[in-house]
Design an enzyme around this catalytic site. Structure first.
Site, short mmCIF file in Angstrom:
data_model
loop_
_atom_site.label_atom_id
_atom_site.label_comp_id
_atom_site.label_asym_id
_atom_site.label_seq_id
_atom_site.Cartn_x
_atom_site.Cartn_y
_atom_site.Cartn_z
N SER A 10 -1.16 -1.55 11.56
CA SER A 10 -0.88 -2.17 12.86
C SER A 10 -1.29 -1.24 14.00
O SER A 10 -1.45 -0.03 13.81
CB SER A 10 0.61 -2.49 12.97
OG SER A 10 1.33 -1.29 12.85
N CYS A 18 -6.58 -9.15 9.03
CA CYS A 18 -6.96 -8.56 10.32
C CYS A 18 -8.16 -9.29 10.91
O CYS A 18 -8.47 -9.12 12.07
CB CYS A 18 -7.27 -7.09 10.16
SG CYS A 18 -8.73 -6.84 9.15
N PHE A 42 -0.26 -3.49 3.85
CA PHE A 42 0.17 -4.35 2.75
C PHE A 42 -0.83 -5.47 2.47
O PHE A 42 -0.86 -6.02 1.37
CB PHE A 42 1.55 -4.97 3.06
CG PHE A 42 1.49 -6.16 3.99
CD1 PHE A 42 1.19 -7.43 3.50
CD2 PHE A 42 1.68 -6.01 5.36
CE1 PHE A 42 1.09 -8.52 4.36
CE2 PHE A 42 1.59 -7.09 6.22
CZ PHE A 42 1.29 -8.35 5.72
N GLU A 95 -0.64 -9.75 18.47
CA GLU A 95 -1.07 -10.17 17.13
C GLU A 95 0.15 -10.77 16.42
O GLU A 95 1.18 -10.09 16.26
CB GLU A 95 -1.56 -8.96 16.34
CG GLU A 95 -2.01 -9.30 14.94
CD GLU A 95 -2.42 -8.07 14.13
OE1 GLU A 95 -1.69 -7.07 14.13
OE2 GLU A 95 -3.48 -8.13 13.48
N GLU A 126 4.10 0.66 1.04
CA GLU A 126 5.30 0.67 0.19
C GLU A 126 5.69 -0.75 -0.22
O GLU A 126 6.53 -0.94 -1.10
CB GLU A 126 6.46 1.37 0.92
CG GLU A 126 6.95 0.69 2.20
CD GLU A 126 6.09 0.98 3.45
OE1 GLU A 126 4.88 1.23 3.31
OE2 GLU A 126 6.65 0.91 4.56
N LYS A 146 -1.81 7.08 0.27
CA LYS A 146 -0.42 6.62 0.49
C LYS A 146 -0.52 5.12 0.77
O LYS A 146 -0.73 4.70 1.89
CB LYS A 146 0.18 7.37 1.69
CG LYS A 146 1.70 7.48 1.72
CD LYS A 146 2.44 6.15 1.71
CE LYS A 146 2.40 5.42 3.03
NZ LYS A 146 2.95 4.05 2.93
P1 NAD Z 1 1.76 -1.05 9.20
O1 NAD Z 1 1.12 -0.38 10.36
O2 NAD Z 1 3.17 -1.45 9.30
O3 NAD Z 1 1.67 -0.10 7.89
C1 NAD Z 1 0.44 0.49 7.52
C2 NAD Z 1 0.72 1.79 6.78
O4 NAD Z 1 1.33 2.71 7.68
C3 NAD Z 1 1.66 1.64 5.60
O5 NAD Z 1 1.19 2.46 4.55
C4 NAD Z 1 2.99 2.14 6.13
O6 NAD Z 1 3.80 2.74 5.16
C5 NAD Z 1 2.58 3.17 7.16
N1 NAD Z 1 3.52 3.26 8.29
C6 NAD Z 1 4.32 2.26 8.78
N2 NAD Z 1 5.00 2.70 9.85
C7 NAD Z 1 4.63 3.98 10.06
C8 NAD Z 1 4.96 4.95 11.03
N3 NAD Z 1 5.84 4.69 12.00
N4 NAD Z 1 4.39 6.16 10.95
C9 NAD Z 1 3.49 6.44 9.99
N5 NAD Z 1 3.13 5.55 9.04
C10 NAD Z 1 3.67 4.33 9.06
O7 NAD Z 1 0.82 -2.29 8.84
P2 NAD Z 1 1.07 -3.46 7.80
O8 NAD Z 1 2.13 -4.37 8.30
O9 NAD Z 1 1.21 -2.90 6.41
O10 NAD Z 1 -0.35 -4.20 7.85
C11 NAD Z 1 -0.67 -5.22 8.76
C12 NAD Z 1 -1.43 -4.67 9.94
O11 NAD Z 1 -2.62 -4.04 9.51
C13 NAD Z 1 -1.88 -5.76 10.92
O12 NAD Z 1 -1.68 -5.31 12.22
C14 NAD Z 1 -3.37 -5.91 10.62
O13 NAD Z 1 -4.14 -6.39 11.69
C15 NAD Z 1 -3.72 -4.51 10.29
N6 NAD Z 1 -4.94 -4.45 9.52
C16 NAD Z 1 -6.07 -4.03 10.16
C17 NAD Z 1 -7.27 -4.00 9.46
C18 NAD Z 1 -8.52 -3.56 10.14
O14 NAD Z 1 -9.50 -3.30 9.46
N7 NAD Z 1 -8.56 -3.45 11.45
C19 NAD Z 1 -7.31 -4.40 8.12
C20 NAD Z 1 -6.12 -4.81 7.51
C21 NAD Z 1 -4.93 -4.82 8.22
#
Ligand code: NAD
Length: 497
Positions: free
Chosen positions: A227, A282, A150, A382, A177, A174
């Site tokens: 994450s 991040c 997000f 985090e 959401e 994808k």
């Molecule tokens: P998230 O992991 O909750 O969601 C990321 C994506 O995965 C979304 O599209 C979501 O729909 C999908 N998803 C969620 N749960 C899932 C599951 N159980 N199985 C499969 N797919 C699933 O992350 P978020 O809250 O949207 O974003 C924040 C996180 O992203 C933080 O931890 C941040 O550090 C990380 N991030 C990392 C970088 C990097 O380059 N390392 C960059 C940006 C964000």
């Protein structure tokens, strides 16, 4: 009536037939601004099948034509920059200035993708044996998929599909959401730039849709950003299904402050890097390690943080916006509580933050902890909120040891006037992206985004030259042309003769 977010399949914006919808809310008010579909299994299959069919002609499209599509796309993105940033601000709550940065850093990757011809060049060596030449090509993989978080709804989709498509692949995105409107606008503009139908599909949903992609036999490569828990799942499941996977995950980024650094520079940079975007980056700095006498600056840091106030996206005085949803706010408040209970000292507490005119927003004010030990959850996990932890160290070696023992390795920085200290730090620190007097060292796209350890699973990173490696296969040709038909008998060895 609230708008429904379409899917993009085969160049058409289509309404999903799903019964399952996810509300997209304005995080400053909780107003539902759109409904995102959880695409049905048949729709996901159709998206992949369409991408697979489109691949057949796209992979034969000359490289200059692919580059020209990217040139048109980057021009359109620039023309629509502020409009995209406005959509982004409204669905994420990010301040307009910050939203523009999100869009801009994505545009930079599209600019990089315009160089695809030189980026995808192979290698040649003449006469690897007598009259035998050897050369390599990079060829696309097929249908690649991207799953994005997000917190950068413009930049991170743009890390993925432009490079993948410039390499000759087709793509299924994808997006998160929680903020699908920005990626949909990016997709519309891609179509407007002249992208042939089927190059980019966008499907929406959550775990179920992602898992379908992870198991889909027609997808050879998956890019993920999100994450750490989900990243581990994506990497394990994707590789179990014999896919190439790059999974960018969570972080705990430290800034080391040496006593010879410029105090005001440190404070200004630390404030922006820690609570900017509400800490939902991040590469945000979440731990400041004060070495030696620099610890005396903590009270001034506290005062500077206390000046920052969150606010609405279009309030020019706001330092940052709300957290993305009420659960994210609850999670951050829980960490703040745990920190206090574990014995850390909360010098500045943003738990009770109120923003006039927006009583329902997911607000958390700037928060600063000291007296934190590495065992505490606020240090280990985090937090992804505007919470900065100040730790004190006696020496640079002690700071380096602390950081190298932290499981994450996304980004770090050192503030110092000493070249020797900076050189030692850049060499010894086990973190993939290092800033020297630069607090958030996100590389420009001609380099790659190179998080390490628990912040990244895979081997080829995002954008730069590594993206071309990730999105292509290398084919190596060894060639000989006979000048006459004199045969010298069978070669019974592996050596080239
Ligand atoms: P998230 O992991 O909750 O969601 C990321 C994506 O995965 C979304 O599209 C979501 O729909 C999908 N998803 C969620 N749960 C899932 C599951 N159980 N199985 C499969 N797919 C699933 O992350 P978020 O809250 O949207 O974003 C924040 C996180 O992203 C933080 O931890 C941040 O550090 C990380 N991030 C990392 C970088 C990097 O380059 N390392 C960059 C940006 C964000």
């Amino acid at each position: 009536m609230t708008q429904t977010v379409p899917l993009l399949i085969g160049g058409e914006m289509v309404q999903s037939e799903t019964q399952s919808w996810i509300p997209v809310t304005d995080p400053a008010t909780q107003e539902v601004i759109a409904q995102a579909p959880c695409a049905t299994a048949a729709e996901v299959d159709r998206a992949v099948a369409t991408a697979k069919a489109a691949f057949e002609s796209w992979k034969e499209t000359p490289v200059s034509e692919r580059a020209r599509l990217m040139l048109r796309y980057q021009a359109l993105l620039k023309d629509n920059h502020d409009e995209i940033a406005t959509i982004l601000s409204k669905e994420t709550g990010k301040t307009f200035e910050d939203a523009k940065g999100d869009v801009w850093r994505g545009i930079e990757v599209v600019e990089h993708a315009c160089n695809i011809a030189s980026l995808s060049m192979g290698e040649t060596v003449e006469n690897v044996a007598r009259k035998i030449d050897c050369y390599s090509y990079t060829q696309p993989l097929g249908v690649c998929a991207g799953i994005t978080p997000f917190n950068f709804p413009a930049m991170i989709p743009l890390w993925m599909f432009p490079m993948a498509i410039a390499c000759g692949n087709t793509f299924v995105l994808k997006p998160s959401e929680q903020d699908p409107l920005t990626p949909m606008r990016l997709a519309e503009l891609f179509k407007e730039a002249g992208a042939p139908d089927g190059l980019l599909q966008v499907i929406h949903g959550g775990k179920e849709q992602v898992d379908q992609l992870l198991h889909h036999p027609d997808i050879p490569a998956i890019s993920f950003v999100g994450s750490v828990a989900v990243g581990e799942h994506i990497y394990r499941t994707g590789t179990d299904n014999m896919k190439r996977v790059q999974a960018f995950a969570g972080a705990k980024n430290h800034m080391v402050i040496m006593p010879d650094a410029q105090k005001q520079q440190v404070i200004n940079n630390l404030v922006g890097a820690s609570v900017g975007a509400g800490g939902q980056r991040c590469m945000a700095i979440s731990v400041a390690v004060f070495v030696g006498e620099s610890r005396k600056w903590i009270p001034e840091l506290r005062e500077a943080l206390a000046q920052v106030r969150p606010g609405l996206w279009n309030d020019p005085e706001a330092g940052y916006g709300p957290l993305i949803n009420p659960q994210a706010k609850e999670r951050v408040l829980r960490f703040i509580q745990e920190g206090k209970e574990a014995g850390a000292e909360c010098l500045l507490d943003g738990s009770e933050c109120v923003v006039p005119g927006a009583p329902d927003g997911n607000w958390v004010g700037p928060t600063l902890f000291t007296k934190v030990t590495p065992q505490m959850s606020i240090y280990r996990e985090e937090i992804f909120g505007p919470v900065l932890i100040a730790i004190e160290a006696d020496t640079l070696d002690e700071a380096i040891k602390l950081i190298n023992e932290n499981p994450y390795g996304n980004g770090t920085s050192i503030f110092t006037a000493s070249g020797a200290a900076a050189r030692k730090y850049q060499h010894e620190i086990q973190v993939g992206q290092v800033g020297i007097n630069v607090p958030v060292p996100v590389p420009l796209p001609f380099f790659s985004f190179t998080g390490w350890r628990k912040s990244f699973y895979g081997d080829q990173h995002a954008y730069g030259k590594q993206a071309v490696k990730f999105y292509t296969e290398t084919k190596t040709v060894t060639a000989r042309w006979f000048e006459d038909d004199i045969a010298s008998g069978p070669n019974m060895t592996i050596a080239l003769k």
